[in-house]
Design an enzyme around this catalytic site. Structure first.
Site, PDB file in Angstrom:
ATOM      1  N   ASN A  12      -3.546  -2.816  11.006  1.00 22.86           N
ATOM      2  CA  ASN A  12      -2.954  -3.685   9.868  1.00 22.86           C
ATOM      3  C   ASN A  12      -1.391  -3.954   9.865  1.00 22.86           C
ATOM      4  O   ASN A  12      -1.176  -4.945   9.557  1.00 22.86           O
ATOM      5  CB  ASN A  12      -3.179  -2.676   8.558  1.00 22.86           C
ATOM      6  CG  ASN A  12      -4.882  -3.303   7.889  1.00 22.86           C
ATOM      7  OD1 ASN A  12      -5.232  -4.172   8.335  1.00 22.86           O
ATOM      8  ND2 ASN A  12      -4.892  -2.310   6.909  1.00 22.86           N
ATOM      9  N   PHE A  32      -0.550   3.480  -1.055  1.00 21.40           N
ATOM     10  CA  PHE A  32      -1.496   2.808  -0.438  1.00 21.40           C
ATOM     11  C   PHE A  32      -1.144   1.675   0.147  1.00 21.40           C
ATOM     12  O   PHE A  32      -0.326   0.698  -0.276  1.00 21.40           O
ATOM     13  CB  PHE A  32      -2.765   2.618  -1.520  1.00 21.40           C
ATOM     14  CG  PHE A  32      -3.422   3.730  -2.235  1.00 21.40           C
ATOM     15  CD1 PHE A  32      -4.252   4.669  -1.481  1.00 21.40           C
ATOM     16  CD2 PHE A  32      -3.059   3.933  -3.474  1.00 21.40           C
ATOM     17  CE1 PHE A  32      -4.597   5.699  -1.939  1.00 21.40           C
ATOM     18  CE2 PHE A  32      -3.688   5.185  -4.102  1.00 21.40           C
ATOM     19  CZ  PHE A  32      -4.249   6.161  -3.572  1.00 21.40           C
ATOM     20  N   GLU A  33      -1.845   1.417   1.365  1.00 21.59           N
ATOM     21  CA  GLU A  33      -1.190   0.215   2.332  1.00 21.59           C
ATOM     22  C   GLU A  33      -1.492  -0.975   1.548  1.00 21.59           C
ATOM     23  O   GLU A  33      -0.638  -1.879   1.855  1.00 21.59           O
ATOM     24  CB  GLU A  33      -2.021   0.278   3.738  1.00 21.59           C
ATOM     25  CG  GLU A  33      -3.521   0.116   3.609  1.00 21.59           C
ATOM     26  CD  GLU A  33      -4.022   0.475   5.017  1.00 21.59           C
ATOM     27  OE1 GLU A  33      -4.368   1.745   5.165  1.00 21.59           O
ATOM     28  OE2 GLU A  33      -4.377  -0.495   5.795  1.00 21.59           O
ATOM     29  N   ALA A  34      -2.371  -1.210   0.817  1.00 20.84           N
ATOM     30  CA  ALA A  34      -2.555  -2.554   0.087  1.00 20.84           C
ATOM     31  C   ALA A  34      -1.292  -2.772  -0.866  1.00 20.84           C
ATOM     32  O   ALA A  34      -1.422  -4.190  -1.441  1.00 20.84           O
ATOM     33  CB  ALA A  34      -4.138  -2.667  -0.695  1.00 20.84           C
ATOM     34  N   GLY A  35      -0.653  -1.950  -1.225  1.00 18.72           N
ATOM     35  CA  GLY A  35       0.560  -2.246  -1.986  1.00 18.72           C
ATOM     36  C   GLY A  35       0.902  -1.306  -3.109  1.00 18.72           C
ATOM     37  O   GLY A  35       2.055  -1.394  -3.883  1.00 18.72           O
TER      38      GLY A  35
END
Lengths: 254, 322
Positions: free
Chosen positions: B103, A50-53
């Site tokens: 992003n 997931f891109e948030a981490g």
């Protein structure tokens, strides 16, 4: 057992796009459902990102967004955007990325920005998020969208995330050397793209509809000559989807 | 070392109208939301916001009329609010300036600023309208000292010939964060994902951190590998438990689905959002009063994260079934 709903058909179809052992980049919503189902069925060795981490979680509860703490259960690393986008996505390690969008056009280009004039839009959407990045830099992409004629136009109003651009070699000419859409999973069927020309064709239509009905609801020319009915979800897949992946009914309505 | 502990009011008073800011967190997670409410209450306006995946943090400021311009990638609260409602309303009505990136390209812009570089190359944006369509033109940029002279510049790599997009560095006046632990001297510890907080902080001239817990500096130094932002980069620390509500803080509390849905419903027009602001922003005289207003101890207990999970697995997440 209750027959599969459209949402369940889409989640199962998404899961089947993942091969065991692959590195998978998933966005918020149905892609998460598909990825969590794949991890619990035929692809136990896949790595979810997931891109948030969150890097390689073993989730117990469906996240409401890619930044949710629920993505951190059993995770290999809790990192951030810098690590995921630079070291994993831009470096070319992601094998399949899952994307959604407000409009998807003939060549699998995605609009998640605006419908109508860009500066004074009829409808403004959230924007790219990581979508443009995943569409550009994954080995292949799977797009998921509701199947409505207005949502599947010949050309997107705003090209947020590149698919096959104008077909043929146009993607490579634009400087994007890898990737491209491999499937568009909709509420009516699964559309894929021909080699070289990257023209769309209907690979399968969901139970309860017909190839002609799918073509009628599509805003671009769609070759339906090779289509077969989408393989129905196995009872085991539905069971896992309903009882394990989304028992709270966030996406799957009981 | 200098003690940087401040009250919420003292910290908020540092930020003047017209400042450029970035806000830590991601969609519905770990935003310094109490500090944002205070900025609105203090009448701060014309903010220039740089963000990646924002949620109802930036949307709160937009709805309050505090924002002049947003450069970012995404405005939504995940499944709760698939499109941030004030963002949508303000853009459609032409009430806000905006510039769209992805992003990864916003990440690269913050990273460039954090590393003291003027730009960063990315492989994203090629072939996309993110490259071709500009929110504000070269001419508008010429007369705006805060804006980069160009949105993006396409180039061929001098070594390989590969096509790349160059994106301009970001340097903000302020970076506003909410973290789990901070020392009075400004050393910050982040639990769970760091999102882009480190790069945003290092790309800012002034960092203000609100925190769940103030911990002695020497205690944080016992596990230095867990600390994320050094004390000298931080200018003010505010002790503000539940300071991210209605957003989540890993290991501390979950997002508040009921409040996020109320926010979403309230954002349908100006009159209705004014009532939301009146109740939750202008009404309470302090953060403590705000916490009483949202249900006090009982509500906070219902949101508390379960140890070992970092969130509350019992939380009712579908609207209206509390």
């Amino acid at each position: 057992m209750r027959a599969a709903s459209t949402t369940e058909l889409m989640a199962v179809a998404a899961a089947r796009e993942i091969a065991d052992g692959e590195i998978v980049f998933a966005g918020t919503g149905l892609p998460m459902l598909g990825a969590m189902l794949a991890q619990r069925t035929h692809a136990p060795n896949m790595t979810l990102l997931f891109e948030a981490g969150a890097i390689d979680p073993r989730m117990l509860h469906l996240p409401m967004s890619v930044g949710d703490s629920r993505t951190l259960v059993g995770v290999a690393q809790a990192a951030g955007l810098f690590e995921v986008f630079n070291y994993i996505l831009q470096s070319g390690r992601v094998e399949v990325g899952f994307l959604g969008g407000a409009q998807i056009d003939r060549y699998g280009n995605i609009n998640s920005t605006a419908v109508g004039d860009y500066h004074h839009p009829d409808v403004r959407f959230p924007g790219s998020g990581g979508s443009a990045d995943v569409a550009t830099l994954s080995g292949r992409t799977v797009i998921m969208a509701p199947h409505e004629r207005r949502r599947l136009p010949e050309r997107v109003d705003y090209l947020t995330s590149p698919g096959w651009l104008e077909g043929g070699e146009s993607r490579v000419r634009a400087g994007i050397l890898t990737g491209g859409p491999s499937a568009l999973v909709t509420t009516m069927g699964v559309i894929r793209y021909r080699e070289a020309s990257h023209e769309p064709y209907l690979d399968s239509f969901h139970p309860g509809t017909t190839p002609e009905a799918v073509r009628e609801e599509t805003g671009f020319p769609l070759d339906i000559s090779d289509s077969t009915e989408t393989l129905a979800p196995a009872p085991e897949e539905l069971e896992i989807l309903r009882r394990v992946v989304d028992p709270e009914g966030i996406f799957i309505k009981p | 070392m200098e003690d940087k502990l401040k009250t919420l009011g003292e910290a908020a008073s540092l930020i003047a109208s017209g400042s450029s800011i970035s806000i830590g967190g991601f969609t519905s997670q770990r935003h310094p939301t109490a500090l944002l409410r205070k900025l609105i209450k203090d009448g701060v306006r014309d903010l220039i916001i740089y963000c990646h995946s924002a949620g109802s943090d930036v949307d709160l400021l937009i709805g309050a009329g505090s924002v002049k311009r947003v450069e970012g990638a995404y405005q939504a609260d995940g499944v709760f609010t698939p499109i941030s409602p004030n963002w949508r309303r303000f853009v459609e009505a032409g009430r806000i300036h905006f510039e769209d990136y992805s992003n990864a390209s916003m990440m690269a812009r913050f990273a460039a600023g954090a590393m003291g570089l003027p730009f960063m190359p990315v492989k994203s944006m090629l072939g996309s309208d993110l490259m071709e369509r500009w929110g504000f033109s070269s001419e508008e940029r010429k007369v705006d000292p805060e804006a980069a002279p160009a949105k993006v510049h396409k180039m061929e790599c001098p070594f390989t010939g590969q096509q790349l997009a160059l994106v301009p560095a970001i340097k903000t006046d302020f970076c506003l964060l909410h973290v789990q632990k901070a020392s009075p001297q400004g050393l910050l510890r982040i639990e769970g994902q760091e999102f882009l907080d480190v790069q945003q902080a290092m790309a800012s001239r002034c960092v203000i951190a609100t925190c769940e817990e103030v911990v002695k500096d020497e205690e944080l130094r016992r596990n230095p590998e867990l600390n994320r932002i050094p004390h000298f980069a931080v200018d003010a620390v505010v002790h503000l438990p539940f300071g991210a509500h209605p957003h989540s803080v890993h290991n501390a509390y979950d997002y508040d689905p009921e409040h996020l849905m109320e926010f979403s419903r309230a954002s349908k027009d100006d009159a209705s959002f004014d009532r939301y602001l009146e109740r939750y922003v202008f009404g309470p005289d302090s953060h403590e009063e705000y916490l009483e207003l949202i249900g006090g101890e009982a509500r906070m207990r219902a949101l508390r994260a379960r140890s070992g999970l970092g969130y509350n697995p019992e939380l009712a997440r579908r609207g209206g079934d509390r």
